[in-house]
Design an enzyme around this catalytic site. Structure first.
Site, mmCIF file in Angstrom:
data_model
loop_
_atom_site.group_PDB
_atom_site.id
_atom_site.type_symbol
_atom_site.label_atom_id
_atom_site.label_comp_id
_atom_site.label_asym_id
_atom_site.label_seq_id
_atom_site.Cartn_x
_atom_site.Cartn_y
_atom_site.Cartn_z
ATOM 1 N N GLY A 21 0.672 -1.271 -0.090
ATOM 2 C CA GLY A 21 -0.012 0.067 0.161
ATOM 3 C C GLY A 21 0.980 1.209 -0.075
ATOM 4 O O GLY A 21 2.166 1.160 -0.152
ATOM 5 N N GLY A 26 0.001 1.731 7.231
ATOM 6 C CA GLY A 26 0.232 0.836 8.294
ATOM 7 C C GLY A 26 0.855 -0.773 7.878
ATOM 8 O O GLY A 26 0.561 -1.726 8.421
ATOM 9 N N LYS A 27 1.767 -0.681 6.746
ATOM 10 C CA LYS A 27 2.154 -1.952 6.344
ATOM 11 C C LYS A 27 3.083 -2.619 7.052
ATOM 12 O O LYS A 27 3.188 -3.768 7.601
ATOM 13 C CB LYS A 27 3.081 -1.728 4.998
ATOM 14 C CG LYS A 27 2.283 -1.211 3.912
ATOM 15 C CD LYS A 27 3.112 -1.018 2.596
ATOM 16 C CE LYS A 27 4.303 -0.022 2.764
ATOM 17 N NZ LYS A 27 3.727 1.543 3.005
ATOM 18 N N GLU A 94 10.060 -2.747 3.877
ATOM 19 C CA GLU A 94 10.728 -1.951 2.972
ATOM 20 C C GLU A 94 10.994 -2.901 1.483
ATOM 21 O O GLU A 94 12.274 -2.655 1.060
ATOM 22 C CB GLU A 94 11.666 -0.983 3.343
ATOM 23 C CG GLU A 94 11.473 -0.236 4.761
ATOM 24 C CD GLU A 94 10.183 1.127 4.268
ATOM 25 O OE1 GLU A 94 9.987 1.110 3.076
ATOM 26 O OE2 GLU A 94 9.985 1.609 5.267
ATOM 27 N N ALA A 95 10.336 -3.679 1.133
ATOM 28 C CA ALA A 95 10.827 -4.613 0.211
ATOM 29 C C ALA A 95 11.169 -3.918 -1.138
ATOM 30 O O ALA A 95 11.785 -4.387 -2.097
ATOM 31 C CB ALA A 95 10.013 -5.976 0.035
ATOM 32 N N GLN A 96 10.379 -2.807 -1.330
ATOM 33 C CA GLN A 96 10.415 -2.039 -2.713
ATOM 34 C C GLN A 96 11.916 -1.622 -2.989
ATOM 35 O O GLN A 96 12.232 -1.401 -4.100
ATOM 36 C CB GLN A 96 9.696 -1.082 -2.763
ATOM 37 C CG GLN A 96 10.054 0.086 -1.783
ATOM 38 C CD GLN A 96 9.589 0.201 -0.445
ATOM 39 O OE1 GLN A 96 9.136 -0.872 -0.053
ATOM 40 N NE2 GLN A 96 9.890 1.250 0.536
ATOM 41 N N CYS A 153 -9.140 14.870 1.676
ATOM 42 C CA CYS A 153 -10.398 14.714 1.809
ATOM 43 C C CYS A 153 -11.060 13.701 2.564
ATOM 44 O O CYS A 153 -12.378 13.602 2.880
ATOM 45 C CB CYS A 153 -10.929 14.375 0.162
ATOM 46 S SG CYS A 153 -10.810 12.997 -0.323
ATOM 47 N N CYS A 182 -5.835 10.429 -1.757
ATOM 48 C CA CYS A 182 -6.662 9.441 -2.680
ATOM 49 C C CYS A 182 -6.552 9.533 -4.244
ATOM 50 O O CYS A 182 -5.589 10.570 -4.488
ATOM 51 C CB CYS A 182 -8.072 9.756 -2.274
ATOM 52 S SG CYS A 182 -8.923 11.323 -3.169
HETATM 53 ZN ZN ZN Z 1 -8.759 12.559 -1.328
#
Ligand code: ZN
Length: 194
Positions: A21, A26-27, A94-96, A153, A182
């Site tokens: 995510g 919260g990973k 932090e695998a990325q 938002c 978002c």
């Molecule tokens: Zn938004």
């Protein structure tokens, strides 16, 4: 929905779980939650992270709520294999930031009967799939997408937005530069910034 399965002591079965995510979703907290439960079950647990991530500590996986567990920084994905003999559960944070070899490493571990739990960013700040994470998602048995809340938002955040323009992809120790947005707010901010 997937819930932690107890390791079968008579027959070693491995698999891969991916937790992914945006930033602030919260990973790491979810990774720590799963690893702590395995530790409570007296399973042999090792946690690795790329050496590049030195934001807070050399030896701990630290989530933003300071719920920390000890980890081993490694410079390449291959080092994880060397350090994982006789380990029942391997966590990777932090695998990325690992090289693409992390995909093969995680699959080798799972093939050998290890439960592998990987946490990492799904996209970079430009919305591009991040390094080895797509390959890990494709080869994992279980994938959990977690979400932050959009700071503009209040909807579910999907993107990690960099508030300042900078071409450098990795800006560790400067998480204040980022915010979760978002899809709509991210798209709006990018079109107004150009
Ligand atoms: Zn938004």
């Amino acid at each position: 929905m997937f819930i932690e399965s107890p390791a079968n002591k008579t027959e070693k079965r491995g698999w891969i779980e991916v937790i992914t995510g945006s930033m602030f979703s919260g990973k790491t907290e979810e990774l720590i939650r799963r690893l702590k439960r395995a530790k409570i079950a007296m399973q042999q647990v090792e946690i690795f992270k790329p050496q590049i991530d030195t934001r807070y500590s050399e030896e701990e996986v630290i989530s933003h709520d300071e719920n920390a567990i000890m980890s081993t920084p490694v410079t390449t994905a291959g080092n994880i294999l060397l350090l994982s003999s006789d380990v029942e559960v391997v966590g990777v944070d932090e695998a990325q930031f690992f090289d693409m070899g992390i995909i093969e490493v995680c699959n080798q571990l799972a093939n050998g009967g290890t439960r592998v739990i990987v946490a990492g960013l799904d996209m970079d700040y430009l919305g591009r799939p991040f390094g080895p994470i797509p390959g890990l998602i494709a080869t994992a048995e279980f994938v959990t997408k977690v979400h932050a809340i959009c700071v503009k938002c209040g909807n579910i955040a999907h993107h990690t937005h960099r508030k300042m323009d900078d071409e450098k992809l990795v800006l560790l120790g400067e998480k204040d530069l980022y915010e979760p947005l978002c899809r709509k707010c991210y798209f709006d901010s990018r079109t107004t910034n150009v």
